[in-house]
Design an enzyme around this catalytic site. Structure first.
Site, PDB file in Angstrom:
ATOM      1  CE  LYS A  52      35.175  53.055  68.082  1.00 40.67           C
ATOM      2  NZ  LYS A  52      34.990  54.426  67.568  1.00 40.67           N
ATOM      3  CD  GLN A  96      31.698  56.148  67.210  1.00 45.26           C
ATOM      4  OE1 GLN A  96      32.709  56.009  67.887  1.00 45.26           O
ATOM      5  NE2 GLN A  96      31.571  55.591  66.022  1.00 45.26           N
ATOM      6  CG  ASP A 119      38.667  58.897  67.346  1.00 41.83           C
ATOM      7  OD1 ASP A 119      38.843  57.717  66.992  1.00 41.83           O
ATOM      8  OD2 ASP A 119      37.570  59.338  67.738  1.00 41.83           O
TER       9      ASP A 119
HETATM   10  N1  GUN Z   1      32.766  57.181  63.297  1.00 45.12           N
HETATM   11  C1  GUN Z   1      33.188  56.303  62.361  1.00 45.12           C
HETATM   12  N2  GUN Z   1      34.472  55.938  62.597  1.00 45.12           N
HETATM   13  C2  GUN Z   1      34.856  56.599  63.711  1.00 45.12           C
HETATM   14  C3  GUN Z   1      36.072  56.631  64.447  1.00 45.12           C
HETATM   15  O1  GUN Z   1      37.078  55.990  64.131  1.00 45.12           O
HETATM   16  N3  GUN Z   1      36.065  57.441  65.552  1.00 45.12           N
HETATM   17  C4  GUN Z   1      34.989  58.179  65.916  1.00 45.12           C
HETATM   18  N4  GUN Z   1      35.107  58.947  66.984  1.00 45.12           N
HETATM   19  N5  GUN Z   1      33.854  58.169  65.242  1.00 45.12           N
HETATM   20  C5  GUN Z   1      33.790  57.389  64.149  1.00 45.12           C
END
Ligand code: GUN
Length: 289
Positions: A52, A96, A119
């Site tokens: 990311k 995350q 998110d």
């Molecule tokens: N863990 C798995 N997918 C995601 C996501 O899209 N965002 C976040 N913050 N954690 C995740």
């Protein structure tokens, strides 16, 4: 069978965003700044977060990676979030998931300022999505929507079966596929671990979206001839013959299902890169200027 190439589509979106940022900055605008919070040392989470952050750099966004110890207390993590909420240079941020067991994920999600919640996990944003109001859409489901849109897959009036009911993927996916719009307007059935005769239902799907979290759960007998299959799962399956000691597998048995369907996402290179593209689109939208 045609591959739905998430990697290529994500790259296209990133090029588009890079142009938008360049034009914006040339006019004196602000380049978007994403912060990503990673708690602990989980290898898969580190890989995703690094991907990311790198994607931000590619498109000309600013990014900050905040790595915190596995043993951080819930209170300390809440303080970090408050600091990000109050930092006017940060436009959007993510924490995350999953978090260590001693931290309540709901409490953390609720602490994020909804205007920085790129998110789309805060209940305020989930509610706005459910009502069809403008908001940050959750990255993975919206990445799937974007992929269907760019491949011009018809969804209106189609039977769409979503496998899995997680807050992050299955549940919002079912909302986005059934809502008015294109892609959308599908007749959606959501199945999960307690569903009886699951394969009877999945076999009726024109569009099958699988986010159950079990490696290679969906086999060819569970899929209709000519279906569009979207595999959201990604798992490290141990394999001594692989260079890294594991191979990446989805929730779908790719070999046997791909010979039966019309379109399918590969793993890796399908939904994963689209999640990143979608997060970047949200981050671009998060700038208030
Ligand atoms: N863990 C798995 N997918 C995601 C996501 O899209 N965002 C976040 N913050 N954690 C995740």
């Amino acid at each position: 069978m045609q591959l739905l190439d998430g990697k290529k589509t994500s790259q296209d979106i990133q090029l588009e965003l890079a142009d938008l940022v360049k034009a914006k900055v040339a006019k004196g605008g602000k380049s978007p700044h994403l912060a990503a919070v990673l708690v602990g040392e989980d290898g898969a989470s580190l890989t995703y977060v690094n991907a990311k952050v790198k994607a931000c750099e590619r498109v000309g966004f600013k990014s900050s990676l905040i790595k915190l110890s596995q043993s951080i207390s819930e209170e300390e993590l809440l303080e970090e979030i408050e600091a990000l909420n109050n930092n006017s240079d940060i436009d959007g941020f993510i924490v995350q998931l999953p978090l260590p067991k001693h931290i309540d994920e709901t409490k953390i999600t609720l602490a994020v300022d909804p205007t920085k919640d790129v998110d789309g996990f805060h209940p305020q944003n989930v509610g706005r999505m459910a009502l069809g109001l403008p908001t940050f859409l959750p990255a993975t489901p919206n990445g799937v929507i974007e992929l269907l849109k760019r491949y011009k897959i018809q969804t209106e009036g189609k039977n769409c079966v979503v496998v899995g009911r997680s807050n992050i993927v299955g549940s919002p996916m079912s909302i986005l596929m059934s809502r008015k719009g294109n892609p959308g307007n599908a007749t959606v059935t959501l199945v999960h671990s307690r569903t009886k005769n699951m394969s009877e239902i999945t076999k009726e799907a024109d569009i099958l979206i699988v986010a159950l979290g079990i490696p290679e759960f969906i086999n060819a007998d569970m899929v209709k001839e000519g279906a569009v299959v979207i595999d959201v799962g990604i798992h490290r399956v141990e394999d001594a013959t692989a260079k890294r000691g594991f191979r990446l597998k989805g929730d779908v048995k790719f070999e046997e299902v791909s010979s039966k369907c019309s379109f399918i996402t590969p793993v890796p290179g399908g939904v994963g890169p689209m999640t990143i593209a979608s997060l970047l689109m949200n981050t671009y939208q998060s700038v208030n200027d």
